[in-house]
Design an enzyme around this catalytic site. Structure first.
Site, PDB file in Angstrom:
ATOM      1  N   GLY A  52     -15.139 104.911  11.563  1.00 58.89           N
ATOM      2  CA  GLY A  52     -15.614 103.816  11.327  1.00 58.89           C
ATOM      3  C   GLY A  52     -17.139 103.737  11.207  1.00 58.89           C
ATOM      4  O   GLY A  52     -17.817 104.580  11.483  1.00 58.89           O
ATOM      5  N   CYS A  79     -13.733 111.351  14.103  1.00 57.40           N
ATOM      6  CA  CYS A  79     -14.920 110.598  14.033  1.00 57.40           C
ATOM      7  C   CYS A  79     -15.282 109.589  15.199  1.00 57.40           C
ATOM      8  O   CYS A  79     -15.107 109.813  16.248  1.00 57.40           O
ATOM      9  CB  CYS A  79     -15.387 110.406  12.809  1.00 57.40           C
ATOM     10  SG  CYS A  79     -16.920 110.214  12.362  1.00 57.40           S
ATOM     11  N   TYR A  80     -15.230 108.252  14.857  1.00 57.74           N
ATOM     12  CA  TYR A  80     -15.556 106.924  15.664  1.00 57.74           C
ATOM     13  C   TYR A  80     -14.452 107.221  16.567  1.00 57.74           C
ATOM     14  O   TYR A  80     -14.623 106.996  17.910  1.00 57.74           O
ATOM     15  CB  TYR A  80     -15.419 105.829  15.034  1.00 57.74           C
ATOM     16  CG  TYR A  80     -15.725 104.810  15.771  1.00 57.74           C
ATOM     17  CD1 TYR A  80     -17.244 104.218  15.969  1.00 57.74           C
ATOM     18  CD2 TYR A  80     -14.815 103.936  16.330  1.00 57.74           C
ATOM     19  CE1 TYR A  80     -17.231 103.127  16.936  1.00 57.74           C
ATOM     20  CE2 TYR A  80     -14.848 102.944  17.380  1.00 57.74           C
ATOM     21  CZ  TYR A  80     -16.303 102.605  17.552  1.00 57.74           C
ATOM     22  OH  TYR A  80     -16.280 101.392  18.335  1.00 57.74           O
ATOM     23  N   HIS A 167     -13.713 115.121   9.262  1.00 60.83           N
ATOM     24  CA  HIS A 167     -12.814 114.373   8.528  1.00 60.83           C
ATOM     25  C   HIS A 167     -11.848 115.109   7.843  1.00 60.83           C
ATOM     26  O   HIS A 167     -12.107 115.828   7.052  1.00 60.83           O
ATOM     27  CB  HIS A 167     -13.299 113.339   7.703  1.00 60.83           C
ATOM     28  CG  HIS A 167     -14.320 112.149   8.294  1.00 60.83           C
ATOM     29  ND1 HIS A 167     -13.477 111.066   8.711  1.00 60.83           N
ATOM     30  CD2 HIS A 167     -15.336 112.049   8.367  1.00 60.83           C
ATOM     31  CE1 HIS A 167     -14.351 110.225   8.945  1.00 60.83           C
ATOM     32  NE2 HIS A 167     -15.453 110.841   8.906  1.00 60.83           N
ATOM     33  N   GLU A 169      -8.991 114.463   6.653  1.00 58.97           N
ATOM     34  CA  GLU A 169      -8.416 113.719   5.272  1.00 58.97           C
ATOM     35  C   GLU A 169      -9.182 113.874   4.065  1.00 58.97           C
ATOM     36  O   GLU A 169      -8.170 113.685   3.104  1.00 58.97           O
ATOM     37  CB  GLU A 169      -8.167 112.058   5.795  1.00 58.97           C
ATOM     38  CG  GLU A 169      -9.498 111.597   5.647  1.00 58.97           C
ATOM     39  CD  GLU A 169     -10.119 111.405   6.973  1.00 58.97           C
ATOM     40  OE1 GLU A 169     -11.112 110.486   7.402  1.00 58.97           O
ATOM     41  OE2 GLU A 169     -10.023 112.303   7.877  1.00 58.97           O
ATOM     42  N   GLY A 223       3.594  97.456 -16.441  1.00 60.65           N
ATOM     43  CA  GLY A 223       3.024  98.530 -15.658  1.00 60.65           C
ATOM     44  C   GLY A 223       4.057  99.195 -14.752  1.00 60.65           C
ATOM     45  O   GLY A 223       5.256  98.885 -14.769  1.00 60.65           O
ATOM     46  N   VAL A 224       3.616 100.028 -14.015  1.00 64.70           N
ATOM     47  CA  VAL A 224       4.265 100.965 -13.287  1.00 64.70           C
ATOM     48  C   VAL A 224       5.011 100.425 -12.104  1.00 64.70           C
ATOM     49  O   VAL A 224       6.198 100.437 -11.887  1.00 64.70           O
ATOM     50  CB  VAL A 224       3.436 102.331 -12.554  1.00 64.70           C
ATOM     51  CG1 VAL A 224       4.316 103.162 -11.792  1.00 64.70           C
ATOM     52  CG2 VAL A 224       2.806 103.120 -13.842  1.00 64.70           C
ATOM     53  N   ASP A 225       4.289  99.643 -11.499  1.00 69.36           N
ATOM     54  CA  ASP A 225       4.523  98.731 -10.034  1.00 69.36           C
ATOM     55  C   ASP A 225       5.772  98.227 -10.594  1.00 69.36           C
ATOM     56  O   ASP A 225       6.695  97.771  -9.730  1.00 69.36           O
ATOM     57  CB  ASP A 225       3.521  98.381  -9.592  1.00 69.36           C
ATOM     58  CG  ASP A 225       2.360  99.054  -9.236  1.00 69.36           C
ATOM     59  OD1 ASP A 225       2.499 100.167  -9.115  1.00 69.36           O
ATOM     60  OD2 ASP A 225       1.064  98.806  -9.036  1.00 69.36           O
ATOM     61  N   LYS A 365       0.206 104.174  -5.086  1.00 74.43           N
ATOM     62  CA  LYS A 365       0.799 104.053  -6.446  1.00 74.43           C
ATOM     63  C   LYS A 365       1.447 105.688  -6.922  1.00 74.43           C
ATOM     64  O   LYS A 365       2.339 105.504  -7.682  1.00 74.43           O
ATOM     65  CB  LYS A 365      -0.761 104.272  -7.307  1.00 74.43           C
ATOM     66  CG  LYS A 365      -0.648 104.286  -8.921  1.00 74.43           C
ATOM     67  CD  LYS A 365       0.177 103.165  -9.377  1.00 74.43           C
ATOM     68  CE  LYS A 365      -0.846 101.909  -9.587  1.00 74.43           C
ATOM     69  NZ  LYS A 365      -0.114 100.727 -10.485  1.00 74.43           N
TER      70      LYS A 365
END
Length: 509
Positions: A52, A79-80, A167, A169, A223-225, A365
């Site tokens: 954060g 981290c935080y 991090h 990720e 579209g895709v969604d 997505k």
């Protein structure tokens, strides 16, 4: 009951990346603000505390009761989150002597433990913090260090509680996925069974039970969604799904006919509605981007409402809302600042009184595309670049006229078809053209011209949260520029946008 990892968000720009990495391990996870913790149920196998922007030393910094989780569930602070674990247990967190941002390397892994198992010494990690843990509380053991950060990772004795200062990720942490895998698989004991195939099967079964014989109306965009959402609902209830595709006059060239044609082969019950003039009338004289977005949204709702009311006994509204839309609508500290109205967020008139069904609202997505492949949706639909809900209305800077729309449609067609023919389309996450509200001097033949300027935009991204401009070949850009100027009357200059997000956004408005 599906097992899951709970991610508590303290406002980090990387929180969604944590979720994406966990999902890549075929484990379901959910993000919740640290101050809106859901009920702790038996399906939650572990908890991750995000980073954060705040300092744990600030008097009003984000806080939570860690006793909700400690000794009850495996816990990982990043981290935080790690600094919060240390400080609340009596440790000392101080400003770093040197602010620690960017690449670092693991120089010591003194304690053998499950979290760091298999990590290599000297492997790269990514730091992003201005505070550091100077002293650990009693019972905390250092399990990894870098050259400048002694407490790069720690474990609490007799607990499955860990903290890491870097991090895992982000892709810059070379073995970050390995570390997260150690936590969610080895420490939390998750079984890695959350796959696109299972999602599709379970979602269709749930939709069948939820919807029964009810009718659903859904607005398709091409579209895709919306296409994947429609297919899931169609497989559950068949002809009881009614799809509406509105031509707002701001689509790409030939898109209305092309999209309708592509849906024919999918067995969907689709009605196309030509409402171009209604949108042009509403947009007349509007130049402000937010005013244009709201006008487009209002007319779409009015058009959709009118068409939906022609269908008897509709009870549900289907939407292609995806997980980032949901996350971004909930801020850690109240409503976040509006950068621009999101095309997936907006109210339908209360008079519709429809219940909402959003089969994709837990997916990112790329996961939506994977489900689309499982459903065997046309690759041309799944591979389509994202296209904004307001369409070319936010790619024409200034007021909108049918003449300007026609110019931009022609420019955009040349650019997108050129990308496809050059084999570059699938290397680009999103591409488009922008009509600028300026004119420039040019020379055509022996005559002086004073005509429009267009900008081309092509970016790479994973999910649109951040993006970088694509280094398209100069020869390609030269050919596209030449074709546009020669073929599109009213344009005499083409420029290429080389701005990243941040600080720019992908769209110009």
């Amino acid at each position: 009951m599906m097992e899951k990892i709970l991610i508590l968000d303290f406002g980090s720009q990387y929180t969604q990346l944590i979720a994406r990495r966990v999902r890549e391990l075929n484990i379901y996870c959910e993000i919740h603000p640290y101050n809106h913790i859901p009920e702790i149920t038996s399906d939650i196998k572990g908890v991750i505390l995000s980073g954060g922007p705040c300092s744990v030393r600030d008097h009003d910094s984000p806080d939570l009761d860690l006793d909700l989780f400690r000794k009850k569930l495996p816990l990982l602070g990043i981290c935080y989150g790690a600094q919060l674990l240390a400080k609340k247990s009596g440790g000392e967190v101080l400003p770093s002597e040197i602010r620690e941002y960017g690449r670092a390397r693991l120089k010591a892994i003194p304690e053998k433990n499950t979290l760091t198992a298999g990590l290599d010494l000297d492997s790269q990690v990514w730091m992003s913090h201005s505070d550091t843990i100077k002293e650990l509380p009693a019972g905390f053991k250092v399990i990894a260090s870098t050259e400048s950060v002694k407490v790069a990772a720690f474990k609490i004795e007799d607990e499955s509680t860990f903290g890491i200062q870097f991090h895992p990720e982000v892709t810059h942490t070379e073995q970050g996925k390995k570390l997260l895998g150690n936590f969610v698989v080895e420490v939390c004991g998750c079984n890695q069974e959350w796959t696109s195939d299972k999602f599709a099967d379970s979602t269709i079964a749930e939709l069948k039970e939820k919807l029964g014989n009810d009718k659903v109306v859904l607005g398709l965009s091409g579209g895709v969604d919306s296409s994947v959402a429609a297919t899931l609902i169609h497989k559950a209830i068949g002809k009881n799904l009614y799809c509406i595709f509105v031509d707002n006059g701001l689509l790409r060239k030939n898109e209305f006919e092309g999209v309708l044609d592509s849906y024919k082969g999918m067995g969907l019950n689709v009605k196309g509605v030509d409402a171009k003039q209604d949108f042009y009338d509403a947009l007349k004289g509007l130049s402000d981007p937010e005013a244009k977005r709201k006008a487009i949204g209002r007319v779409f709702i009015e058009t959709f409402d009118k068409e939906a009311n022609k269908i008897e006994d509709v009870k549900w509204l289907g939407q292609g809302t995806i997980y980032p839309d949901v996350i971004e609508s909930v801020s850690v500290k109240g409503p976040s600042a509006t950068i621009k109205s999101h095309h997936n967020v907006g109210g339908l008139p209360e008079t519709m009184k429809l219940k909402v069904v959003e089969p994709l609202n837990t997916l990112f997505k790329d996961e939506v595309r994977n489900v689309g492949r499982v459903l065997e949706i046309d690759p041309q639909i799944l591979g389509r670049h994202p296209f904004p809900g307001p369409g070319l209305g936010i790619r024409i800077l200034g007021d909108i006229t049918p003449e300007k729309v026609n110019i931009l449609q022609e420019v955009d067609f040349i650019f997108i078809e050129g990308l496809k023919q050059a084999g570059l389309y699938d290397q680009v996450w999103q591409a488009g053209s922008v009509l600028l509200p300026v004119q420039s001097v040019g020379v055509m033949g022996d005559e002086r011209t004073y005509e429009q300027v267009v900008a081309l935009r092509a970016v790479t991204s994973l999910d649109g949260m951040t993006a970088d401009w694509v280094h398209l070949p100069y020869d390609f850009l030269a050919d596209i520029s030449n074709n546009i100027i020669n073929r599109v009357k009213g344009v005499n200059r083409v420029v290429y946008d080389i701005s990243s997000k941040p600080p720019a956004t992908i769209e110009w408005e």
